[in-house]
Design a protein around this motif. Structure first.
Motif, short mmCIF file in Angstrom:
data_model
loop_
_atom_site.label_atom_id
_atom_site.label_comp_id
_atom_site.label_asym_id
_atom_site.label_seq_id
_atom_site.Cartn_x
_atom_site.Cartn_y
_atom_site.Cartn_z
N ASP A 148 -12.36 -50.82 -28.58
CA ASP A 148 -11.36 -50.72 -29.36
C ASP A 148 -11.55 -49.17 -29.29
O ASP A 148 -12.54 -48.29 -29.20
CB ASP A 148 -11.30 -51.19 -30.68
N ARG A 167 -11.54 -47.12 -31.94
CA ARG A 167 -12.35 -46.47 -32.97
C ARG A 167 -13.75 -46.56 -32.19
O ARG A 167 -14.39 -45.56 -32.45
CB ARG A 167 -12.55 -47.10 -34.18
N GLU A 180 -12.05 -39.14 -36.69
CA GLU A 180 -10.81 -38.90 -37.39
C GLU A 180 -9.95 -37.73 -37.09
O GLU A 180 -8.82 -37.87 -37.05
CB GLU A 180 -11.10 -39.15 -39.13
N ASP A 188 -2.44 -38.32 -32.61
CA ASP A 188 -1.65 -39.37 -33.29
C ASP A 188 -2.06 -40.71 -32.71
O ASP A 188 -1.24 -41.56 -32.44
CB ASP A 188 -0.22 -39.07 -32.95
N ALA A 200 -3.51 -43.05 -34.99
CA ALA A 200 -3.85 -44.04 -36.17
C ALA A 200 -3.33 -45.19 -36.03
O ALA A 200 -4.36 -46.35 -36.45
CB ALA A 200 -3.18 -43.38 -37.50
N ARG A 201 -2.37 -45.49 -35.48
CA ARG A 201 -1.83 -46.83 -35.45
C ARG A 201 -2.59 -47.88 -34.39
O ARG A 201 -2.32 -49.09 -34.40
CB ARG A 201 -0.50 -47.04 -35.35
N VAL A 202 -3.39 -47.18 -33.53
CA VAL A 202 -4.01 -47.90 -32.36
C VAL A 202 -5.60 -48.02 -32.43
O VAL A 202 -6.17 -48.40 -31.57
CB VAL A 202 -3.73 -47.60 -30.99
N ASP A 204 -7.91 -49.66 -34.09
CA ASP A 204 -8.40 -50.94 -33.90
C ASP A 204 -8.13 -51.70 -32.83
O ASP A 204 -8.15 -53.00 -32.57
CB ASP A 204 -8.37 -51.59 -35.22
N GLN A 205 -7.25 -51.25 -31.68
CA GLN A 205 -6.61 -51.95 -30.80
C GLN A 205 -7.56 -51.72 -29.37
O GLN A 205 -8.14 -50.89 -29.18
CB GLN A 205 -5.51 -51.50 -30.50
N GLN A 248 5.97 -37.38 -27.06
CA GLN A 248 4.65 -37.22 -26.97
C GLN A 248 4.14 -35.87 -26.37
O GLN A 248 3.18 -35.09 -26.55
CB GLN A 248 3.92 -38.45 -26.09
#
Length: 315
Positions: A93, A95, A117, A124, A126-128, A130-131, A170
């Motif tokens: 993932d 992170r 972080e 940008d 943040a929303r992925v 843990d993907q 982007q």
């Protein structure tokens, strides 16, 4: 001004083929250098030598005064590199991958967390976070690669097509990030997008067949274009023939390019040998009563200069 990146007569040969033929560069802190050239010009090979991934046949490259072309680890610590198609571990993932990158740079604990972080926020992610990387779009994968390149706060950033695969929003975000990172750093961007050079770069170098064929600010390069000083008029259809006749009779106008726009015609008058034609064209429009809807003077076109230089002709 001292240079954070200095290359001196870099040469790379593969057998009898010379991919890079004597490239020298000085890039000081605060400069964003656009590195341009057609496919096969030697851009990627040059960047691999600058980053220590590839040993030169001859010549040297230094990063912050430390030799990188002889395998200098300390020099390479100061480099952030985003290669084209940067390899990522798809089964990790985001992170976990960024923590792996932080660990490879010697960060641990809270320091590693802060680095991860900050880099993720800068592009940008943040929303992925843990993907799994293999499930991301091409644009998000590019942003993960960029986060990895900047995570350790390098003195020199070398970015190969940094906005490849990104949508317009982007691209704008990444360009603003690069601008924000430029004070105190030397940044080289290899790109085929000339708009990117206009938007980002303080200087541009064009290479062709392994050699530098132009080096200057975007404005200086545009001034070498045949369109520098060209005048574009939008007139009604009835006046178009008169404008063309005037241009044909003028010794200072080399060519006229036309494009229809409904009931109007856009004409671009291209000067001959760098002649200044704007005042004369404006006076002719007034004297002859042309119904001019728009009137503009060009500063030149980078794409025109690029095409001319990379065909082996002098711009």
């Amino acid at each position: 001004m001292s240079s954070l990146l200095a290359a001196d007569m870099l040469v790379k040969q593969f057998g009898t083929f010379t991919a890079v033929d004597g490239i020298s560069l000085q890039v000081p802190a605060g400069e964003v250098l656009g590195f341009l050239g057609p496919n096969g010009a030697g851009k990627t090979t040059t960047m691999k030598m600058l980053t220590g991934f590839l040993a030169p046949t001859s010549g040297t490259a230094d990063i912050a005064g430390r030799r990188v072309t002889q395998g200098g680890v300390e020099a390479r610590r100061r480099i952030g590199y985003l290669p084209e198609g940067a390899p990522l571990y798809g089964d990790m993932d985001v992170r976990g991958f960024l923590h792996f990158v932080a660990a490879s740079h010697g960060f641990a604990g809270a320091a590693a967390q802060d680095r991860v972080e900050d880099a993720a926020a800068a592009v940008d992610l943040a929303r992925v976070m843990d993907q799994r990387i293999e499930t991301l779009s091409k644009g998000f994968k590019r942003r993960v690669g960029l986060a990895a390149a900047i995570l350790h706060g390098p003195d020199v950033l070398i970015l190969d097509e940094p906005t490849d695969g990104l949508d317009p929003n982007q691209k704008f975000q990444v360009r603003e990030l690069i601008k924000a990172m430029s004070p105190g750093r030397a940044i080289i961007i290899s790109t085929h997008i000339l708009e990117e050079v206009e938007a980002l770069c303080t200087r541009a170098v064009v290479i062709h067949e392994g050699r530098i064929v132009a080096d200057g600010t975007p404005s200086e390069l545009r001034a070498r274009s045949r369109y520098a000083g060209a005048v574009t008029l939008v007139v009604d259809v009835g006046a178009a023939n008169a404008v063309q006749a005037y241009a044909k009779a003028s010794a200072d106008i080399d060519d006229v390019e036309t494009a229809g726009e409904g009931t109007e015609v856009r004409l671009t008058l291209v000067p001959k040998d760098g002649a200044q034609i704007a005042d004369a064209v404006a006076k002719a429009a007034e004297d002859n009563g042309w119904a001019v809807r728009q009137f503009s003077v060009e500063s030149g076109r980078l794409d025109d200069v690029f095409r001319t230089l990379t065909k082996g002709m002098a711009a």
